[in-house]
Scaffold this motif. Structure first.
Motif, mmCIF file in Angstrom:
data_model
loop_
_atom_site.group_PDB
_atom_site.id
_atom_site.type_symbol
_atom_site.label_atom_id
_atom_site.label_comp_id
_atom_site.label_asym_id
_atom_site.label_seq_id
_atom_site.Cartn_x
_atom_site.Cartn_y
_atom_site.Cartn_z
ATOM 1 N N GLY A 155 47.610 64.236 33.262
ATOM 2 C CA GLY A 155 46.856 63.738 34.403
ATOM 3 C C GLY A 155 45.594 63.012 34.028
ATOM 4 O O GLY A 155 45.148 62.115 34.754
ATOM 5 N N ALA A 156 44.979 63.369 32.888
ATOM 6 C CA ALA A 156 43.710 62.765 32.500
ATOM 7 C C ALA A 156 43.852 61.259 32.271
ATOM 8 O O ALA A 156 42.993 60.473 32.685
ATOM 9 N N ALA A 157 44.930 60.864 31.613
ATOM 10 C CA ALA A 157 45.139 59.437 31.351
ATOM 11 C C ALA A 157 45.290 58.659 32.659
ATOM 12 O O ALA A 157 44.717 57.579 32.828
ATOM 13 N N LYS A 158 46.045 59.230 33.610
ATOM 14 C CA LYS A 158 46.222 58.563 34.897
ATOM 15 C C LYS A 158 44.920 58.565 35.695
ATOM 16 O O LYS A 158 44.600 57.585 36.375
ATOM 17 N N ALA A 159 44.162 59.657 35.609
ATOM 18 C CA ALA A 159 42.889 59.735 36.322
ATOM 19 C C ALA A 159 41.906 58.694 35.803
ATOM 20 O O ALA A 159 41.139 58.107 36.579
ATOM 21 N N PHE A 160 41.937 58.441 34.504
ATOM 22 C CA PHE A 160 41.052 57.428 33.929
ATOM 23 C C PHE A 160 41.388 56.043 34.492
ATOM 24 O O PHE A 160 40.494 55.255 34.827
ATOM 25 N N GLY A 161 42.668 55.771 34.617
ATOM 26 C CA GLY A 161 43.068 54.497 35.223
ATOM 27 C C GLY A 161 42.661 54.417 36.685
ATOM 28 O O GLY A 161 42.239 53.352 37.168
ATOM 29 N N ASP A 162 42.763 55.538 37.407
ATOM 30 C CA ASP A 162 42.336 55.560 38.810
ATOM 31 C C ASP A 162 40.859 55.233 38.932
ATOM 32 O O ASP A 162 40.443 54.483 39.833
ATOM 33 N N MET A 163 40.060 55.795 38.037
ATOM 34 C CA MET A 163 38.614 55.582 38.109
ATOM 35 C C MET A 163 38.248 54.132 37.831
ATOM 36 O O MET A 163 37.315 53.590 38.443
ATOM 37 N N ASN A 164 38.962 53.506 36.922
ATOM 38 C CA ASN A 164 38.698 52.091 36.648
ATOM 39 C C ASN A 164 38.888 51.247 37.900
ATOM 40 O O ASN A 164 38.143 50.291 38.145
ATOM 41 N N ALA A 165 39.886 51.618 38.708
ATOM 42 C CA ALA A 165 40.130 50.882 39.946
ATOM 43 C C ALA A 165 39.088 51.235 41.012
ATOM 44 O O ALA A 165 38.586 50.360 41.727
ATOM 45 N N LEU A 166 38.741 52.504 41.125
ATOM 46 C CA LEU A 166 37.806 52.945 42.169
ATOM 47 C C LEU A 166 36.434 52.321 42.012
ATOM 48 O O LEU A 166 35.817 51.897 42.997
ATOM 49 N N VAL A 167 35.913 52.264 40.784
ATOM 50 C CA VAL A 167 34.563 51.729 40.593
ATOM 51 C C VAL A 167 34.530 50.210 40.780
ATOM 52 O O VAL A 167 33.446 49.628 40.864
#
Length: 762
Positions: A645-657
């Protein structure tokens, strides 16, 4: 005189006077009373009108923010109040002509008293609630409430959080059990090593004692010493006799040939005595060797007993370590069994797919393992004590005693060998399994940690190059002097408004999210899911205050989010939060309350990453690897899911910011919906609700932006004014009515004076 009194001339006139005068007096009092009441009403209306006029002069800068505070100084307020009050009195009308009411303002009688200001949290909250009561429900319902209610994620979130808690609890019990068993086995190995050396050592020692005992036989020290004394005395007697014979032989040798036979006889006797002396000397030497053997035997026997007592104490000490550790391990094993039984009986992990199966594979140790372990250690210790007792009871190592002691020496050693051979294989399997599990956990932890480090590097959000010291100066105004070494610390806006409401001025919101250790971050992330699940039941509790933050202040992605048509989402308020001096960080400051942009942005990023990590971890838990479940480590299952999940969460954060919307979860929700950076901040404001601190920070930001001290922005005012009206007829008769409470004024000379007040607020 009597005639005059009895005369009837003029009786009618007197009668008329007696009738008309009271009527006239009544009419006069009634007219003035009516004039007083009209003047009283006029004064009250004038005070109300003047007070409203003062309050109508609100601060337009604050009005754009949905707040209302009086924008006039105290002097200007009183001047305006006095002018409006006078203009609303009948005396302000032209003096020409007849005026039934002629109310005048008393000089220096007007007064305006501010009571509450926008610094008061009750007032501040009431005003922003009025501003947001229409907009907030619509915005919040569209963006958050409807999405969460229709998505069906409440149950998975709750179950995921519960799984993480149960996994952590079971894993903690497993670790406590295994640590206790490791401690017991470590001491058991030490016991085995010591008993091995003791067995060899005492086998040699017993053989030495037996050999000495054989040499000594039944002799005693006293007997040997008596024999040595008698032998010494006999030797001395023989030496004296030999000496006498030598003198006699020497004397006979001088006598001549006639003494030859005598000399031969003496020589023969001397030779016999010398032979006896040699035999006694040899015997004495043997007695001395025998005495030394007895002394060596005695010393060795005593030393053996002392050494054995010390060795027995060491074995007992190890037993006192092993047995409590075994009892603790059994207790934790029982706790694990009880915990697993509770998990299996509940439906708390029912919809988590295969992840719940890991609890079925958690290793439970049979009770006979602990029983046999304890009894074996107790038996070995008892056998060693029996060996010690045998040694203690023996003073002479005869063949029989030696055989008995050797048998006891072999007994504990054989028991130790038998137990160790069996137990070591069990412990090896257990420790190898633990080592493999720990290695796997560490590998997953390293994977998560590597992503956390990347996330730390990607936080950003504070444009230091644009204004290296600007934000620091602004935060200094907001939060005060952060220099802990300063003798006098300057108070910030936040502290000012907290103290104005009798609250502590602690910096921060008691919430600090960091991307530190992988395991703790993963477990804390899953806790957020439970908090959000619980929050769904009380979403509207802090609705208005929180939404005010988003309509009047900016945040990291303000201006980056897009409408469905691709246009930037901007504020529809009278002010544009994007123009504020504290750019793209105000809501983060309101939420976390730290004294720097970096600290607030980092906390927001870390908490948002944690939530995305929890969601992605929960998705991975729905379909874990079967081989992983068989290991029987709930925490390992969680860490593996967290690593994915951490790898996917990192990608999510790149989009959110970047202002993009990210789908909450396609696997967990029945309806697909997306959330933005702003939406997550909404959730966090609900999770960490603390209205008193939040409002103090809002007040600080408003003063920072507008320069308006909200302590001086009056929202509740009490106004006082006095007027008078001239009485036309009989003031003394009007004064008689003062005590009745009917007048509403005070008679002073020919004037009736009114003192009225009004209370008005926004």
């Amino acid at each position: 005189m009597r005639r005059f009194l009895r005369a009837e001339n003029g009786a009618v006139s007197v009668y008329l006077i007696l009738i008309i005068v009271p009527i006239f007096l009544f009419q006069a009092v009634l007219i003035d009373f009516a004039r007083i009441k009209v003047a009283e009403k006029e004064t009250e209306s004038a005070v109300q009108a003047a007070a409203r006029s003062v309050m109508s002069s609100f601060d337009t800068d604050l009005q754009k923010r949905g707040l209302y505070g009086m924008g006039l100084s105290q002097e200007a307020s009183e001047q305006l109040f006095g002018d409006v009050f006078i203009r609303n009195l009948s005396s302000s009308v032209s003096a020409k002509g007849f005026h039934f009411i002629d109310t005048h303002s008393l000089e220096d009688s007007t007064r305006v008293t501010p009571v509450y200001s926008l610094a008061n949290h009750v007032i501040f909250e009431r005003q922003l609630t009025q501003d947001m009561k229409i907009k907030a429900p619509i915005e919040y319902t569209l963006e958050i409430v409807d999405k969460f209610q229709k998505s069906g994620v409440k149950e998975p979130f709750q179950l995921g959080s519960q799984f993480a808690k149960e996994a952590a609890e079971v894993e903690k019990l497993i670790k406590q059990r295994e640590d206790a068993l490791d401690e017991a086995w470590h001491s058991t190995e030490a016991m085995n090593a010591k008993l091995t050396s003791y067995h060899t050592y005492y086998r040699t020692r017993i053989a030495a004692l037996n050999e000495l005992a054989d040499r000594i036989g039944i002799h005693t020290v006293d007997g040997i010493r008596d024999d040595m004394t008698a032998t010494n005395e006999h030797l001395q007697s023989l030496a004296s006799s030999i000496s006498d014979m030598e003198l006699s032989i020497a004397s006979l040798s001088k006598a001549g040939a006639e003494s030859v036979e005598s000399i031969k006889s003496l020589v023969a006797a001397k030779s016999s005595l010398e032979q006896q002396a040699s035999t006694l000397t040899h015997k004495l030497s043997e007695l001395q060797a025998l005495l030394q053997n007895v002394l060596d035997y005695t010393a060795l026997t005593v030393r053996t007993k002392l050494e054995l007592a010390a060795n027995a104490s060491e074995i007992a000490r190890l037993q006192q370590i092993i047995e409590p550790a075994i009892r603790l391990a059994k207790q934790k094993n029982d706790d694990i069994r009880t915990k697993l039984l509770g998990i299996s009986d509940s439906s708390s992990t029912g919809s988590l797919g295969g992840a719940k199966d890991v609890f079925q594979h958690v290793s439970l140790i049979r009770d006979d393992y602990f029983y046999q372990y304890q009894t074996s250690i107790a038996s070995i210790t008892a056998l060693f004590s029996a060996f010690q007792a045998s040694v203690e009871s023996v003073n002479l190592y005869t063949t029989e005693h030696t055989a008995q002691i050797n048998q006891r020496n072999e007994a504990y050693w054989n028991e130790m060998n038998s137990f160790y051979a069996k137990q070591s294989s069990l412990e090896k399997v257990r420790m190898n399994a633990n080592s493999a599990t720990e290695a796997n956990k560490q590998a997953q932890t390293n994977t998560i940690q590597a992503i956390l480090e990347k996330a730390k590097q990607a936080i950003g959000g504070c444009d230091i190059s644009a204004s290296p010291s600007g934000d620091e100066a602004l935060y200094s105004k907001l939060q005060g002097d952060s220099d802990q070494t300063a003798a006098i610390k300057e108070q910030g806006y936040y502290q000012k408004y907290r103290q104005a409401n009798a609250q502590d001025a602690t910096i921060g919101n008691d919430v600090a999210y960091e991307l530190d250790k992988a395991e703790s971050t993963s477990l804390r992330a899953m806790d957020i899911l439970g908090s959000i699940s619980h929050m769904a039941e009380m979403l509207r509790t802090e609705l208005y205050v929180n939404e005010y933050a988003f309509t009047k202040f900016n945040y990291r992605t303000y201006g980056l989010e897009k409408t469905p048509t691709g246009e930037p989402k901007l504020s529809n308020e009278l002010i544009d939060p994007g123009t504020h001096v504290l750019a793209n960080q105000e809501v983060e400051y309101l939420l976390y309350g730290f004294s720097s942009c970096a600290a607030n942005i980092t906390s927001a990023y870390a908490e948002m990453f944690s939530l995305r990590l929890a969601i992605r971890t929960l998705e991975a838990l729905l379909d874990p690897e079967k081989e992983l479940l068989n290991v029987g480590s709930p925490l390992l299952v969680l860490l593996v899911a967290a690593a994915q999940g951490a790898a996917k969460a990192f990608g999510d954060m790149n989009a959110l910011v970047k202002g993009e919307a990210v789908e909450l979860s396609s696997k967990l929700s029945v309806t697909a919906f997306k959330l933005t950076y702003k939406d997550y901040l909404r959730l966090f404001l609900m999770l960490h609700s603390n209205n008193t601190k939040l409002m103090a920070r809002m007040q600080g930001l408003i003063e920072l932006e507008t320069g308006k001290d909200l302590l001086q922005e009056t929202t509740y005012m009490q106004a006082n004014a006095a007027s008078e009206i001239r009485l036309w007829f009989i003031p003394k008769m009007i004064r008689l009515l003062e005590g009745s409470g009917l007048l509403g004024c005070k008679v002073v000379g020919t004037q009736c004076q009114f003192n009225r007040s009004a209370v008005v607020s926004y």
